[in-house]
Design an enzyme around this catalytic site. Structure first.
Site, PDB file in Angstrom:
ATOM      1  N   ASN A   1       1.708   3.372  26.754  1.00  0.00           N
ATOM      2  CA  ASN A   1       2.421   2.754  25.630  1.00  0.00           C
ATOM      3  C   ASN A   1       1.710   3.070  24.321  1.00  0.00           C
ATOM      4  O   ASN A   1       0.476   3.162  24.253  1.00  0.00           O
ATOM      5  CB  ASN A   1       2.632   1.255  25.836  1.00  0.00           C
ATOM      6  N   ILE A   2       2.516   3.274  23.304  1.00  0.00           N
ATOM      7  CA  ILE A   2       2.004   3.624  21.974  1.00  0.00           C
ATOM      8  C   ILE A   2       2.655   2.654  20.994  1.00  0.00           C
ATOM      9  O   ILE A   2       3.856   2.749  20.714  1.00  0.00           O
ATOM     10  CB  ILE A   2       2.348   5.087  21.624  1.00  0.00           C
ATOM     11  N   GLU A   3       1.842   1.713  20.515  1.00  0.00           N
ATOM     12  CA  GLU A   3       2.402   0.639  19.680  1.00  0.00           C
ATOM     13  C   GLU A   3       2.400   1.020  18.208  1.00  0.00           C
ATOM     14  O   GLU A   3       1.861   2.049  17.794  1.00  0.00           O
ATOM     15  CB  GLU A   3       1.603  -0.648  19.927  1.00  0.00           C
TER      16      GLU A   3
ATOM     17  N   GLU B   1       6.688   4.438  30.084  1.00  0.00           N
ATOM     18  CA  GLU B   1       7.665   5.183  30.893  1.00  0.00           C
ATOM     19  C   GLU B   1       8.397   6.217  30.049  1.00  0.00           C
ATOM     20  O   GLU B   1       8.640   7.353  30.484  1.00  0.00           O
ATOM     21  CB  GLU B   1       8.714   4.242  31.493  1.00  0.00           C
TER      22      GLU B   1
HETATM   23  N1  THU Z   1       5.604  -1.893  27.752  1.00  0.00           N
HETATM   24  C1  THU Z   1       5.661  -0.699  28.415  1.00  0.00           C
HETATM   25  O1  THU Z   1       4.927   0.247  28.096  1.00  0.00           O
HETATM   26  N2  THU Z   1       6.564  -0.575  29.415  1.00  0.00           N
HETATM   27  C2  THU Z   1       7.413  -1.561  29.833  1.00  0.00           C
HETATM   28  O2  THU Z   1       8.277  -1.318  30.670  1.00  0.00           O
HETATM   29  C3  THU Z   1       7.259  -2.907  29.303  1.00  0.00           C
HETATM   30  C4  THU Z   1       6.455  -3.026  28.063  1.00  0.00           C
HETATM   31  C5  THU Z   1       4.651  -2.048  26.647  1.00  0.00           C
HETATM   32  C6  THU Z   1       5.297  -2.136  25.303  1.00  0.00           C
HETATM   33  C7  THU Z   1       4.246  -2.890  24.502  1.00  0.00           C
HETATM   34  O3  THU Z   1       3.319  -1.953  23.986  1.00  0.00           O
HETATM   35  C8  THU Z   1       3.541  -3.755  25.534  1.00  0.00           C
HETATM   36  O4  THU Z   1       3.911  -3.233  26.807  1.00  0.00           O
HETATM   37  C9  THU Z   1       3.909  -5.209  25.462  1.00  0.00           C
HETATM   38  O5  THU Z   1       5.275  -5.387  25.481  1.00  0.00           O
END
Ligand code: THU
Length: 139
Positions: free
Chosen positions: A46-48, A59
Site C-alpha cells: 500500500n502507498i498512502e 493489491e
Molecule cells: N489497504 C490495502 O492495501 N488493501 C486492502 O484491501 C485494504 C486496505 C490499505 C489501504 C490503507 O493504506 C491501509 O490499508 C488502511 O486502510
C-alpha cells in the site's frame, strides 16, 4: 502450477512486499503478490497519501505492476497484513480483481498461520463489468 509450495512462495512474496509499504498515516502495512500464468511474481504494497483518497492498496499496486509488465493472465493473488487473522480485500480492490484477475485464486493470510482462499467471484458476486456496460446497447 498452484501446488502448496507455489502458494507458500506467493505468500512469502506478499510478506516481503509488505516490508516496502508506505503507510505513514494508518500505520497499517499491507503486502500483495500476483502470480502470472508464465510464473512471474509481482509484488505490491500500500502507498498512502496525505490526501487520503489518493492512497493505493497493495493489491492494486501488484496487479498494476503485472499489467505494466505485459501480463494479462493472473492465476493467483496473495494478500497479507497486520494481525493474526487473514486480511480481507477492500471493495475497490475486489472490483479491480474482477477486471484484471477474474480467474485468480485469492490467498489471504495475516501474521499467523491461518489462511483463507477464495475465488474473485466469491469475493465479489455479480460484479459490475464490461458486459454490464454493453447491455444498454443490446436493445
Ligand atoms: N489497504 C490495502 O492495501 N488493501 C486492502 O484491501 C485494504 C486496505 C490499505 C489501504 C490503507 O493504506 C491501509 O490499508 C488502511 O486502510
Amino acid at each position: 502450477m498452484l501446488d502448496a509450495d507455489a502458494i507458500d512462495k506467493l505468500v512469502a512474496a506478499a510478506q516481503k512486499a509488505r516490508q516496502r509499504a508506505y503507510a505513514p498515516y494508518s500505520d497499517f502495512t499491507v503486502g500483495a503478490a500476483a502470480l502470472s500464468a508464465d510464473g512471474r511474481v509481482f509484488g505490491g504494497c500500500n502507498i498512502e497519501n496525505a490526501s487520503y483518497g489518493a492512497t493505493i492498496c497493495a493489491e492494486r499496486v501488484a496487479l498494476g505492476a503485472a499489467y505494466a509488465a505485459g501480463c494479462r493472465e493472473i492465476v493467483a493473488l496473495a494478500l497479507t497484513g497486520p494481525g493474526e487473522r487473514p486480511i480481507s480485500p477492500c471493495g475497490i480492490c475486489r472490483q479491480v480483481m474482477a477486471e484484471l484477475a477474474p480467474d485468480a485464486v485469492v490467498i489471504m493470510q495475516g501474521e499467523g498461520e491461518e489462511r483463507d482462499t477464495s475465488s474473485v467471484t466469491d469475493l465479489l458476486p455479480a460484479a459490475f463489468g464490461a458486459d454490464t456496460l454493453t447491455q444498454s446497447s443490446d436493445g
